[in-house]
Motif scaffolding. Sequence first.
Motif, mmCIF file in Angstrom:
data_model
loop_
_atom_site.group_PDB
_atom_site.id
_atom_site.type_symbol
_atom_site.label_atom_id
_atom_site.label_comp_id
_atom_site.label_asym_id
_atom_site.label_seq_id
_atom_site.Cartn_x
_atom_site.Cartn_y
_atom_site.Cartn_z
ATOM 1 N N ASP A 226 -67.099 -10.982 -25.667
ATOM 2 C CA ASP A 226 -66.614 -9.820 -24.950
ATOM 3 C C ASP A 226 -66.975 -8.377 -25.092
ATOM 4 O OD1 ASP A 226 -63.147 -11.153 -24.683
ATOM 5 O OD2 ASP A 226 -64.726 -11.438 -23.602
ATOM 6 N N GLY A 227 -67.459 -8.225 -26.384
ATOM 7 C CA GLY A 227 -68.016 -6.930 -26.689
ATOM 8 C C GLY A 227 -69.301 -6.726 -25.888
ATOM 9 N N GLU A 228 -70.005 -7.668 -25.367
ATOM 10 C CA GLU A 228 -71.014 -7.269 -24.217
ATOM 11 C C GLU A 228 -70.641 -6.911 -22.892
ATOM 12 O OE1 GLU A 228 -73.417 -10.870 -23.795
ATOM 13 O OE2 GLU A 228 -73.426 -11.190 -25.906
ATOM 14 N N PHE A 229 -69.323 -7.020 -22.634
ATOM 15 C CA PHE A 229 -68.791 -6.564 -21.253
ATOM 16 C C PHE A 229 -67.560 -5.840 -21.490
ATOM 17 C CE2 PHE A 229 -70.654 -10.834 -21.440
ATOM 18 C CZ PHE A 229 -71.658 -10.699 -20.428
ATOM 19 N N LYS B 46 -70.199 11.798 -28.151
ATOM 20 C CA LYS B 46 -70.808 11.775 -29.589
ATOM 21 C C LYS B 46 -70.388 10.107 -30.395
ATOM 22 C CE LYS B 46 -70.711 15.343 -32.025
ATOM 23 N NZ LYS B 46 -70.403 16.500 -32.603
ATOM 24 N N ALA B 47 -69.371 10.131 -30.160
ATOM 25 C CA ALA B 47 -68.770 8.812 -31.042
ATOM 26 C C ALA B 47 -69.417 7.780 -30.066
ATOM 27 C CB ALA B 47 -67.262 8.639 -30.872
ATOM 28 N N PHE B 48 -69.486 7.578 -28.943
ATOM 29 C CA PHE B 48 -70.069 6.488 -27.907
ATOM 30 C C PHE B 48 -71.591 6.353 -28.282
ATOM 31 C CE2 PHE B 48 -71.605 4.441 -24.270
ATOM 32 C CZ PHE B 48 -70.385 3.307 -23.849
ATOM 33 N N GLN B 49 -72.202 7.452 -28.258
ATOM 34 C CA GLN B 49 -73.630 7.225 -28.480
ATOM 35 C C GLN B 49 -74.014 6.826 -29.778
ATOM 36 O OE1 GLN B 49 -74.562 11.392 -27.662
ATOM 37 N NE2 GLN B 49 -74.978 10.849 -25.536
ATOM 38 N N GLN B 50 -73.103 7.025 -31.091
ATOM 39 C CA GLN B 50 -73.573 6.781 -32.288
ATOM 40 C C GLN B 50 -72.773 5.419 -32.721
ATOM 41 O OE1 GLN B 50 -71.716 10.162 -34.559
ATOM 42 N NE2 GLN B 50 -73.433 11.722 -34.112
ATOM 43 N N SER B 51 -72.015 4.855 -31.637
ATOM 44 C CA SER B 51 -71.640 3.369 -31.935
ATOM 45 C C SER B 51 -72.674 2.472 -32.095
ATOM 46 C CB SER B 51 -70.779 3.047 -30.696
ATOM 47 O OG SER B 51 -69.582 3.765 -30.626
ATOM 48 N N LEU B 52 -72.641 1.754 -33.294
ATOM 49 C CA LEU B 52 -73.829 0.758 -33.756
ATOM 50 C C LEU B 52 -73.616 -0.420 -33.024
ATOM 51 C CD1 LEU B 52 -73.806 1.519 -37.655
ATOM 52 C CD2 LEU B 52 -75.444 2.569 -35.897
ATOM 53 N N THR B 53 -72.345 -0.899 -32.660
ATOM 54 C CA THR B 53 -72.244 -2.508 -32.088
ATOM 55 C C THR B 53 -71.721 -1.971 -30.677
ATOM 56 O OG1 THR B 53 -70.014 -2.686 -32.713
ATOM 57 C CG2 THR B 53 -71.786 -3.165 -34.189
ATOM 58 N N GLU C 120 -69.243 -4.019 -29.594
ATOM 59 C CA GLU C 120 -67.804 -4.015 -29.684
ATOM 60 C C GLU C 120 -67.108 -2.538 -30.207
ATOM 61 O OE1 GLU C 120 -64.025 -5.523 -29.346
ATOM 62 O OE2 GLU C 120 -66.083 -6.896 -29.373
ATOM 63 N N GLN C 121 -67.881 -1.810 -30.645
ATOM 64 C CA GLN C 121 -67.300 -0.362 -30.888
ATOM 65 C C GLN C 121 -67.453 0.522 -29.720
ATOM 66 O OE1 GLN C 121 -70.114 0.792 -33.946
ATOM 67 N NE2 GLN C 121 -68.902 0.223 -35.615
ATOM 68 N N ARG C 122 -68.568 0.350 -28.682
ATOM 69 C CA ARG C 122 -68.396 0.965 -27.589
ATOM 70 C C ARG C 122 -67.448 0.315 -26.764
ATOM 71 N NH1 ARG C 122 -74.000 -0.078 -28.104
ATOM 72 N NH2 ARG C 122 -75.310 1.966 -28.517
#
Length: 543
Positions: A297-300, A476-483, A485-487
């Motif tokens: 689900d993290g991909e979508f 900023k948090a969205f751009q710096q999210s590494l995965t 799933e975080q986004r």
Amino acid sequence: MTQTKYAAIYARVSTTEQADEGYSIDEQIRVLREYCKREGYIIFDEYVDRGISGKSIKGRPAIRQLLQDADEKKFDLVLVWKMNRLARNSVDLMNMVEVFNRKNIVFRSYTENYETETPAGKLQFQMLAAIAEYERNNIAENVKMGMLARAKEGKWNGGHVLGYDVVEIEGANKKRKNTGLVINEREASIIRKIFHLYTTGNGYKSIANQINKAGYRTKLGKTFSLNAIKTIVTNPIYAGYIRYNVRRDWNEKRRNHINPKPIIVKGEHQSIISEEVWRIAQEVYKTRTCKPNRVHDGEFPLTGIMRCPKCNAGMVIGRTTNKLKDGTKKVLEYYVCGAWKNKGTVACNSYAVRTDYADPYVLNKIEELMISDKLIQQLVNSINYKQESLIAPIQREYKQYVHDLAILEKKQSNLLDAYMEETISKSVYQMKVRGIEEQISSLNELLTPLKGQLGSTVSSKVTFEQIKNVLQNFQKAFQQSLTREQRKRLLHLLIHQITIDEERKIESIQLKLNNEVLEALQLGVGESSSDESSAPFSVLIAI
């Protein structure tokens, strides 16, 4: 003047059957009422959990309300018929009594002579609590051993299952009801149809579609889901076997503690399908489940927050494979109605929305908001307007309660003057002042939450700079999210829901801004961390 003392009565029965039969709970309450009257306590409230186990406080609404009221010091005594009515778990019991002690609330068991105010009383209490828990664990272990023994003998341990009726059968044990399974022919026909469809090449989705359209329903009268079909075709009960202890330590571990070697023995009940049909079904199951097609689900990121326009179910991922002219295959991914995917067209339609359209569309819209001062100002105006419309009725209610409280306090003062001047007797004074004190107490209880709401909303309005700061921090948090799933988590934090129209185009994106969002983005509101700038608010806005 003697201070009025209030008591809370708590009572519980352990099973629904005991609740229906009373289990002398009403008699217990009657005796506890008499105790309160004899000792000079006014009963603040009676908290009763009927038909609920005392193993833990979860799922016991009365005990949860009791603890909440105790935390607000609404009474001076908690009275129970017996200690194990409050809790059977010694840790829960001692924790609850500790809550009472912190608030100077006395805990009493009517049938057990001990107190918790002295070291000796605490020791006695802890010993009794440990004994109560030991008794519960011992009973639970004996019941578990008995059920395992019954399963090994091929006996049914209870519970309803599609295709069978549970009936009581005569047995040597007069203390325990023995139950067995008898085929329900109407339901058994559904089971046979499902196995026939499964063993002739139909998948879960196809089977659910066919039997739901034909009007078949589950034991509870609901439509069949894909998981319900899977459960049926993998359940050996239909081939005449008893399967038991599939999940060990179910209460504590739930689905994460599957027993790889459950008990599977020939049962005493009659089978619905033949051994041959069962064998074929399990071979089909093995060939289809070597590598489950798991969707990550993290991909979508829009799964769950995008809603179906017909049934409002959350949209989930669906895939189709198209064959191109050159012979190659192309996989297309869509957001589809979750109800349709789980139960078929009897539940809803697919309303498929291409992911390569929806994902960039939503992200672009949010970005437009972040860079548009005009849109941000509209958002600020919406938040402040909602705050003002919410606070007005609270202020009116608060003023009315304050007015009523002043009148009662005046009456109380007049009564005291009358008593001091001996124009009324002591008994009349005590009776009347007690009624006024109860009314004052009730008003204060109503005023307390209103004071909190008014105290938190009289602060300065939300400003343009504060909201812009929130959105910039999100970006900023969205751009710096590494995965991925975080986004996804960030999008679910900010977006309340996404609606689509009948043309399968995105209709609206509803953003939610509240204190939870601010805290998650590590903001007070804006740069300041003062109380004034942390006023709670909650607003939904469509973009």
